[in-house]
Enzyme design. Structure first.
Site, PDB file in Angstrom:
ATOM      1  N   LEU A  11       0.824  -1.216   0.000  1.00  0.00           N
ATOM      2  CA  LEU A  11       0.000   0.000   0.000  1.00  0.00           C
ATOM      3  C   LEU A  11       0.853   1.258   0.000  1.00  0.00           C
ATOM      4  O   LEU A  11       1.904   1.332   0.621  1.00  0.00           O
ATOM      5  CB  LEU A  11      -0.934   0.003   1.214  1.00  0.00           C
ATOM      6  N   GLY A  14      -1.541   6.250  -2.926  1.00  0.00           N
ATOM      7  CA  GLY A  14      -2.671   6.046  -3.831  1.00  0.00           C
ATOM      8  C   GLY A  14      -3.752   5.205  -3.157  1.00  0.00           C
ATOM      9  O   GLY A  14      -4.948   5.522  -3.213  1.00  0.00           O
ATOM     10  N   HIS A  15      -3.322   4.133  -2.483  1.00  0.00           N
ATOM     11  CA  HIS A  15      -4.288   3.292  -1.762  1.00  0.00           C
ATOM     12  C   HIS A  15      -4.903   4.061  -0.591  1.00  0.00           C
ATOM     13  O   HIS A  15      -6.084   3.912  -0.297  1.00  0.00           O
ATOM     14  CB  HIS A  15      -3.601   2.035  -1.216  1.00  0.00           C
ATOM     15  N   GLN A  39      -4.339 -12.970 -12.399  1.00  0.00           N
ATOM     16  CA  GLN A  39      -4.206 -11.788 -13.258  1.00  0.00           C
ATOM     17  C   GLN A  39      -2.759 -11.513 -13.669  1.00  0.00           C
ATOM     18  O   GLN A  39      -2.473 -10.488 -14.266  1.00  0.00           O
ATOM     19  CB  GLN A  39      -4.850 -10.563 -12.605  1.00  0.00           C
ATOM     20  N   GLU A 125      -8.440   5.505 -10.625  1.00  0.00           N
ATOM     21  CA  GLU A 125      -8.411   5.814 -12.064  1.00  0.00           C
ATOM     22  C   GLU A 125      -7.064   5.496 -12.694  1.00  0.00           C
ATOM     23  O   GLU A 125      -6.928   5.513 -13.899  1.00  0.00           O
ATOM     24  CB  GLU A 125      -8.735   7.293 -12.291  1.00  0.00           C
ATOM     25  N   ARG A 160       4.615  -0.821  -8.129  1.00  0.00           N
ATOM     26  CA  ARG A 160       5.792  -1.260  -8.893  1.00  0.00           C
ATOM     27  C   ARG A 160       6.926  -0.230  -8.868  1.00  0.00           C
ATOM     28  O   ARG A 160       8.061  -0.557  -9.219  1.00  0.00           O
ATOM     29  CB  ARG A 160       5.402  -1.525 -10.345  1.00  0.00           C
TER      30      ARG A 160
HETATM   31  O1  PAF Z   1      -5.867  -2.931  -8.885  1.00  0.00           O
HETATM   32  C1  PAF Z   1      -5.524  -3.913  -8.196  1.00  0.00           C
HETATM   33  O2  PAF Z   1      -4.788  -3.810  -7.230  1.00  0.00           O
HETATM   34  C2  PAF Z   1      -6.039  -5.292  -8.578  1.00  0.00           C
HETATM   35  O3  PAF Z   1      -6.132  -5.435  -9.964  1.00  0.00           O
HETATM   36  C3  PAF Z   1      -7.372  -5.654  -7.907  1.00  0.00           C
HETATM   37  C4  PAF Z   1      -8.493  -4.741  -8.351  1.00  0.00           C
HETATM   38  C5  PAF Z   1      -7.217  -5.578  -6.400  1.00  0.00           C
HETATM   39  C6  PAF Z   1      -7.776  -7.084  -8.265  1.00  0.00           C
HETATM   40  O4  PAF Z   1      -6.805  -8.011  -7.876  1.00  0.00           O
END
Ligand code: PAF
Length: 250
Positions: A11, A14-15, A39, A125, A160
């Site tokens: 985190l 942004g989070h 993903q 966004e 990242r």
């Molecule tokens: O944006 C992210 O961190 C991820 O793609 C999410 C929405 C938590 C899904 O794993």
């Protein structure tokens, strides 16, 4: 009412902005932290994804979360679970470069929603294509969007970024420079030229795509497009970075 902020941890500010926004919606805020293997089309990217659970709990709590949820793989993906499809938009841009990525995103979001049963969920966004795809999911959960949070010099906050060297971080600034310069261009053609010429000033930036799209469906924008947005993706020191900005030129 419950508000969910889905994250993959590591985190940052942004989070924090997402969690603070969630807190304005209700006091019952759950932050989920799950690095979703579905993903990641690139094994190395998954392995190198930063993991800072202890720090995450502190950051989430200070920002206003009253629950930090670390789901287990088996909770989200019981035997026989089915991967969902993100639809046609899932194959464009990020989806074209990262096959299966958005199918993984909609699958995990669907599972998180099914278990946490939030009334609302907050997304940034910064991942504009992700946000658009999630908004299009047939879900009862209201999706709330939060603008991208940037460092003082314009670099979009991303988990990242910690993988960049000091030099790499300097190189990455070209992304914001290109977006900010294109933003006020009077036509799409000029905006496109500005994106290309600005990005080409930085050889350390390996472009994947840089283009102006119609926010609705990510089709190519033209001068008549009401809501157009520039989207950029590429690599710096092997780290994939993405960013976007709404265009205001008419
Ligand atoms: O944006 C992210 O961190 C991820 O793609 C999410 C929405 C938590 C899904 O794993």
């Amino acid at each position: 009412m419950t508000v969910l902020v889905p994250t993959m941890g590591a985190l940052h500010k942004g989070h924090q902005a997402l969690i603070k926004r969630a807190r304005t919606l209700d006091k019952d805020v759950i932050v989920s932290i799950f690095i979703n293997p579905l993903q990641f089309e690139n094994k190395e990217d998954l392995e190198k994804y930063p993991r800072t659970p202890q720090r995450d709990i502190e950051i989430a709590t200070i920002a206003g979360a009253n629950e930090v949820w670390f789901p287990e793989y088996e909770d989200l993906y019981p035997e026989g679970f089915k991967t969902l499809s993100a639809g046609p938009l899932g194959n464009k841009f990020e989806g074209a470069s990262r096959p299966g990525h958005f199918d993984g995103v909609v699958t995990v979001v669907d599972r998180l929603f099914a278990i946490a049963k939030p009334d609302k969920a907050v997304f940034g966004e910064k991942d504009f294509q992700q946000l658009t795809i999630i908004k299009a999911m047939k879900s009862k959960v209201e999706i709330v969007a939060v603008p991208t949070v940037r460092e003082f010099d314009g670099l979009a906050m991303s988990s990242r970024n910690v993988r960049l060297s000091e030099r790499g971080r300097d190189i990455a600034l070209v992304i914001h420079r290109a977006l900010a310069a294109a933003k006020l261009a009077p036509t799409v053609e000029i905006a496109q030229e500005i994106l290309n010429s600005t990005l080409s000033t930085e050889p350390g930036f390996e472009k994947d795509y840089a283009t102006i799209i119609d926010e609705k469906d990510f089709s190519p924008a033209n001068d008549g497009t009401e809501n157009r947005r520039a989207i950029i993706a590429g690599w710096v020191e092997g780290v994939r970075l993405i960013d976007n900005m709404q265009m205001v030129g008419r």
